[in-house]
Design a protein around this motif. Structure first.
Motif, PDB file in Angstrom:
ATOM      1  N   ARG A 109      30.653  37.142   9.772  1.00  0.00           N
ATOM      2  CA  ARG A 109      31.765  38.078   9.680  1.00  0.00           C
ATOM      3  C   ARG A 109      32.680  37.803   8.500  1.00  0.00           C
ATOM      4  NH1 ARG A 109      31.173  36.910  14.810  1.00  0.00           N
ATOM      5  NH2 ARG A 109      30.306  38.572  16.084  1.00  0.00           N
ATOM      6  N   ARG A 122      35.999  28.669   6.008  1.00  0.00           N
ATOM      7  CA  ARG A 122      36.336  29.802   6.847  1.00  0.00           C
ATOM      8  C   ARG A 122      37.696  29.579   7.459  1.00  0.00           C
ATOM      9  NH1 ARG A 122      30.937  31.442  10.019  1.00  0.00           N
ATOM     10  NH2 ARG A 122      29.531  31.019   8.303  1.00  0.00           N
ATOM     11  N   THR A 125      38.222  31.576  13.485  1.00  0.00           N
ATOM     12  CA  THR A 125      37.826  32.814  14.167  1.00  0.00           C
ATOM     13  C   THR A 125      38.838  33.092  15.271  1.00  0.00           C
ATOM     14  OG1 THR A 125      35.513  32.375  13.729  1.00  0.00           O
ATOM     15  CG2 THR A 125      35.994  33.809  15.610  1.00  0.00           C
ATOM     16  N   ASP A 267      36.847  39.957  13.364  1.00  0.00           N
ATOM     17  CA  ASP A 267      36.947  38.987  14.469  1.00  0.00           C
ATOM     18  C   ASP A 267      36.398  39.586  15.758  1.00  0.00           C
ATOM     19  OD1 ASP A 267      38.243  36.536  13.505  1.00  0.00           O
ATOM     20  OD2 ASP A 267      39.814  37.927  12.881  1.00  0.00           O
ATOM     21  N   CYS A 299      31.739  43.776  16.596  1.00  0.00           N
ATOM     22  CA  CYS A 299      32.822  42.850  16.946  1.00  0.00           C
ATOM     23  C   CYS A 299      33.166  42.914  18.427  1.00  0.00           C
ATOM     24  CB  CYS A 299      34.046  43.144  16.092  1.00  0.00           C
ATOM     25  SG  CYS A 299      33.729  42.796  14.365  1.00  0.00           S
ATOM     26  N   CYS A 364      31.006  32.392  17.503  1.00  0.00           N
ATOM     27  CA  CYS A 364      31.003  31.323  16.488  1.00  0.00           C
ATOM     28  C   CYS A 364      29.574  30.923  16.159  1.00  0.00           C
ATOM     29  CB  CYS A 364      31.752  30.095  16.988  1.00  0.00           C
ATOM     30  SG  CYS A 364      33.385  30.409  17.605  1.00  0.00           S
TER      31      CYS A 364
END
Ligand SMILES: Nc1ncnc2c1ncn2[C@@H]1O[C@H](COP(=O)(O)OP(=O)(O)OP(=O)(O)O)[C@@H](O)[C@H]1O
Ligand SMILES: [Mg+2]
Length: 383
Positions: A109, A122, A125, A267, A299, A364
């Motif tokens: 993502r 990153r 999340t 997300d 998502c 994740c």
């Protein structure tokens, strides 16, 4: 349509590591220069589309002349013959690009432009947890997910988004007499003043409680807090109240102020559905409203919950595939209920552990959550 990749920068590697090679690999030549030469001899027939994604210098002009569109996938100035990726693609998650050009769903993502610019670390999340009906286990699920994520090594923060009921606080501080930090204490800057370290509560994740009784904050404040917090925690789980389809048109709701902007940024959002013809039907109303409001389907994760006392024979699985990823069915149990009532955390629950693993594997990817392994351990277990 053919979409080929020539190169190995961060963006292209994110794609080639997940898409089967036969779908993107140039079938001739090893070095980019040779591949470009071969491609210049392959004319794209009229009415067909041929795309090349590259970050390697080569003679791209003749390739372009053969009818290919060549996208430059590097932050540097694009060489002659190539063109920059369209703005719309740059601002969307890698997932979208893989689906658009290869018809493949990959769970990455990160935003294309961020990866291309080398922003590889990153930010955390943010997993929002919501439902269409009350009492389906959002609050307990949020804690259980946080527990497992932290156990797997993720720095995890649970944010209590139940502004009125302070549900998480009721669990950790039923007498309301502990000096705990709430999001209300945050005045901008680093997110720590509003977070309680897990060890002070005997848990392995950190937690930020909802404002104390009589005090309110805004969803805007929550969003600003999340924005700061995701720089420090790898996973943030937001336990929200239930939401309805109409909420997406109302800025004062978590649906339009939290779920919508977060999912639009890639997300994940977990929607918990209570098993039952009526409740599952009602949930469809919410699930249908989500894409209409702009929530991307990839998502949305969905899990069904079978309440204590409901027979498995009364449960029917609906096909939610048009609205999101179905992650499994959780069986609530008397045993779990007793543990929750006793204020416990961290027990093994064969009725829901593999669903929990599936949710985390989806939210994740790359961390190593593996629902198949958890299921394995539960062989022989029956409702
Ligand atoms: N796995 C489980 N097994 C048995 N009971 C459970 C389980 N998970 C949650 N419960 C019970 O179900 C009730 C509702 O759970 P929870 O508060 O997590 O739901 P919720 O969806 O957050 O509710 P609300 O809509 O009020 O926020 C609680 O009494 C809780 O103890
Ligand atoms: Mg709740």
């Amino acid at each position: 349509m053919v979409s080929l990749i020539v190169g190995n920068g961060p963006l292209l590697t994110a794609l080639t590591s997940r898409i089967p090679p036969e779908r993107w690999h140039v079938p001739a030549g090893a070095a980019p220069v040779e591949q470009a030469h071969w491609l210049s001899l392959q004319h794209v027939p009229p009415g067909k589309h041929g795309f090349i994604f590259t970050d390697q210098p080569a003679q791209w002009m003749p390739v372009q002349a053969a009818g290919w569109r060549i996208y430059w996938c590097d932050a540097s100035q694009e060489p002659v013959g190539t063109e920059p990726l369209p703005e719309a693609a740059l601002q969307r998650p890698i997932t979208d690009m893989a689906r658009r050009f290869w018809g493949v769903n990959i769970p990455d993502r990160r935003i294309v432009a961020d990866v291309m610019l080398g922003h590889l670390e990153r930010t955390g999340t943010v997993l929002t947890v919501t439902s269409n009906t009350g009492g389906v286990g959002k609050t307990v699920t949020s804690r259980r997910l946080a527990e497992r994520a932290a156990q797997a090594g993720l720095r995890t923060l649970l944010i209590d988004g139940n502004m009125r009921q302070s549900s998480q606080r009721s669990f950790f501080d039923p007498m309301r007499n502990k000096p705990l930090h709430t999001i209300y204490e945050w005045r901008g800057g680093k997110p720590f003043p509003a977070a309680n370290q897990g060890r002070t509560l005997g848990i392995n994740y950190d937690i930020s409680f909802a404002p104390p009784t009589g005090v309110t904050t805004t969803w805007r404040q929550y969003m600003m807090y999340i924005h700061e917090a995701r720089k420090w925690w790898q996973l943030i789980i937001v336990d929200l109240d239930r939401i309805s389809a109409a909420d997406f048109d109302d800025e004062t709701t978590a649906a339009s102020s939290i779920v919508l902007p977060l999912t639009m940024g890639g997300d994940p959002c977990l929607v918990i559905v209570k098993a039952g013809i009526q409740t599952q039907g009602d949930a469809m109303g919410l699930l249908m409203a989500m894409p209409q409001a702009g929530v991307p389907r990839e998502c949305v994760g969905i899990k069904d919950t079978i309440p204590v006392g409901m027979k498995q024979s009364e449960y029917q699985r609906f096909d939610y595939s048009r609205y999101g990823m179905f992650l499994g069915t959780e069986f609530q149990s008397e045993a779990a209920s007793a543990r929750i009532a006793a204020g416990q955390s961290g027990w093994a629950d064969p009725g829901l552990d593999h669903v929990r693993e599936a949710v985390l594997a989806w939210a994740c990817p790359d961390i190593g959550f593996d629902p198949a392994k958890v299921k394995e351990k539960q062989k022989g277990w029956k409702l």
